[in-house]
Enzyme design. Structure first.
Site, PDB file in Angstrom:
ATOM      1  N   GLY A  35      31.018  -1.748 -37.124  1.00 44.98           N
ATOM      2  CA  GLY A  35      30.016  -2.591 -36.480  1.00 44.98           C
ATOM      3  C   GLY A  35      30.533  -3.302 -35.253  1.00 44.98           C
ATOM      4  N   GLY A  36      29.675  -4.157 -34.700  1.00 49.35           N
ATOM      5  CA  GLY A  36      29.999  -4.857 -33.468  1.00 49.35           C
ATOM      6  C   GLY A  36      31.148  -5.830 -33.596  1.00 49.35           C
ATOM      7  N   ILE A  37      31.321  -6.438 -34.763  1.00 50.94           N
ATOM      8  CA  ILE A  37      32.474  -7.294 -35.010  1.00 50.94           C
ATOM      9  C   ILE A  37      33.643  -6.451 -35.502  1.00 50.94           C
ATOM     10  CG2 ILE A  37      33.396  -9.223 -36.335  1.00 50.94           C
ATOM     11  CD1 ILE A  37      30.532 -10.224 -36.648  1.00 50.94           C
ATOM     12  N   ARG A  62      22.088 -11.366 -36.481  1.00 49.75           N
ATOM     13  CA  ARG A  62      20.847 -12.034 -36.093  1.00 49.75           C
ATOM     14  C   ARG A  62      20.258 -11.371 -34.862  1.00 49.75           C
ATOM     15  NH1 ARG A  62      21.751 -18.232 -35.196  1.00 49.75           N
ATOM     16  NH2 ARG A  62      19.493 -18.146 -34.883  1.00 49.75           N
ATOM     17  N   ASN A  96      21.794  -9.125 -46.315  1.00 45.93           N
ATOM     18  CA  ASN A  96      23.242  -9.320 -46.353  1.00 45.93           C
ATOM     19  C   ASN A  96      23.752  -9.812 -47.704  1.00 45.93           C
ATOM     20  OD1 ASN A  96      23.314  -8.452 -43.747  1.00 45.93           O
ATOM     21  ND2 ASN A  96      23.781 -10.426 -42.825  1.00 45.93           N
ATOM     22  N   SER A 128      29.932 -12.376 -42.738  1.00 48.78           N
ATOM     23  CA  SER A 128      28.518 -11.983 -42.864  1.00 48.78           C
ATOM     24  C   SER A 128      27.623 -13.205 -42.994  1.00 48.78           C
ATOM     25  CB  SER A 128      28.341 -11.073 -44.079  1.00 48.78           C
ATOM     26  OG  SER A 128      29.222  -9.970 -44.028  1.00 48.78           O
ATOM     27  N   ASP A 138      32.111 -22.037 -34.393  1.00 52.46           N
ATOM     28  CA  ASP A 138      31.576 -23.349 -34.012  1.00 52.46           C
ATOM     29  C   ASP A 138      32.624 -24.187 -33.282  1.00 52.46           C
ATOM     30  OD1 ASP A 138      29.114 -22.756 -35.313  1.00 52.46           O
ATOM     31  OD2 ASP A 138      30.048 -23.257 -37.231  1.00 52.46           O
ATOM     32  N   ARG A 178      32.978 -22.827 -29.675  1.00 53.67           N
ATOM     33  CA  ARG A 178      31.849 -23.285 -28.854  1.00 53.67           C
ATOM     34  C   ARG A 178      31.989 -24.768 -28.528  1.00 53.67           C
ATOM     35  NH1 ARG A 178      27.623 -19.929 -32.400  1.00 53.67           N
ATOM     36  NH2 ARG A 178      27.317 -18.141 -31.021  1.00 53.67           N
ATOM     37  N   HIS A 224      27.739 -23.668 -41.446  1.00 54.68           N
ATOM     38  CA  HIS A 224      27.685 -22.765 -40.302  1.00 54.68           C
ATOM     39  C   HIS A 224      26.233 -22.419 -39.967  1.00 54.68           C
ATOM     40  CE1 HIS A 224      29.004 -19.901 -37.384  1.00 54.68           C
ATOM     41  NE2 HIS A 224      28.551 -18.854 -38.049  1.00 54.68           N
TER      42      HIS A 224
END
Length: 307
Positions: free
Chosen positions: A51-53, A121, A134, A158, A190, A193, A217
């Site tokens: 996957g993307g991650i 998401r 999930n 996830s 988090d 960011r 989260h």
């Protein structure tokens, strides 16, 4: 004869990368699963590696000198990702595992299991919208972990992390393998960011800012401790309101303009984590995790998990 034997061994090693086998059948045993001349390290499995991650995370783990065996598992596209990652000239031996029938083989003997599996998401979705899909994926994976590597440290990415961590905890409790110190929901996103947004307001380099973030989260459960920032500083009430809202809704900010939230910030999240693991003093960051027993974010030095 010796030349032929060496060629056969090299062919077997390459085949071991691309055609995973059970421990009983494979000619390259776990005790030999590292590049020639490499030191012993940790066995790491990524569940959701295509996957993307998962893909960039696999690359970063392959680059990590503390990893000696890297297992990549997914329900689709694992052979291609495995072939690509295995070509990197670093010490970790890479094996791919495809589909439910190879899940247990992927987990046997692992020290660390990272789970980015599931759907990300998308615009218009909340983390709660992801739960029905999930939650089932995490439950299935954790049942296999409890059976095949009950002592492994499990890092859950996830979403919704606030819900998938308790699900994993319940699965492990039923299996009698639950250890709250070994089940962690990754929430360092988090912190990354928060450091960035605060640095923008202060007009400084984000690498010089450290903002503790506790809680969960998702939305208002994300609690940036703006009074505890290093280096110490103060904000106006308006700045506090702005920063708190933006940190809490950073994920929504990205989702509203792109479906690729899963493919960007987490790269940096794990880059910081991996640098912390290698204990480079300048970047000895303290990643955040959601602890299942108290549902609070604890600032844990990832290095300690491997000592």
């Amino acid at each position: 004869m010796e030349a032929n034997s060496g060629a056969t061994d090299r062919i077997a090693r390459i085949a071991g990368h691309l055609c995973p086998q059970t421990e009983d059948d494979v000619c390259l045993r776990r005790s030999h699963c590292r590049a020639k001349g490499g030191g012993p390290g940790f066995n790491v499995a990524i569940l959701g590696a295509a996957g993307g991650i998962g893909q960039p995370l696999a690359m970063l783990m392959k680059m990590n000198p503390l990893v000696s065996v890297l297992h990549l598992y997914d329900v689709v596209n694992t052979p291609g990702v495995t072939a690509d990652i295995s070509h990197m000239d670093t010490g970790a031996v890479v094996r791919g595992f495809l589909g439910q029938q190879q899940l247990e083989d992927a987990l046997t003997g692992m020290d660390l299991v990272i789970i980015p599996a599931g759907v990300p998401r998308k615009p218009g979705m909340t983390r709660d919208d992801l739960f029905n899909i999930n939650a089932g994926i995490v439950k299935t994976l954790c049942e296999a972990i409890a059976k095949c590597c009950p002592k492994a440290i499990v890092n859950l990415i996830s979403n919704p992390v606030n819900s998938t961590v308790p699900i994993a905890a319940k699965v492990f409790k039923r299996a009698g393998t639950y250890d709250p110190k070994r089940l962690l929901g990754v929430t360092m996103l988090d912190v990354v960011r928060a450091n960035t947004f605060v640095a923008e307001v202060l007009g400084v380099d984000p690498r010089d800012v450290d903002v503790p973030v506790v809680g969960g989260h998702a939305g208002i459960t994300i609690l940036p401790l703006l009074s505890q920032i290093k280096p110490p500083c103060s904000f106006t009430p308006k700045e506090i309101e702005y920063l708190t809202d933006r940190i809490q809704n950073g994920g929504t900010e990205v989702v509203e303009v792109s479906i690729y939230i899963f493919a960007f910030y987490f790269y940096f999240l794990f880059l910081f984590t991996l640098i912390s693991i290698t204990n480079i003093p300048k970047f000895n960051h303290y990643p955040s995790f959601l602890y299942p027993s108290t549902v609070e974010v604890l600032m844990i030095n990832v290095l300690h998990l491997f000592t």
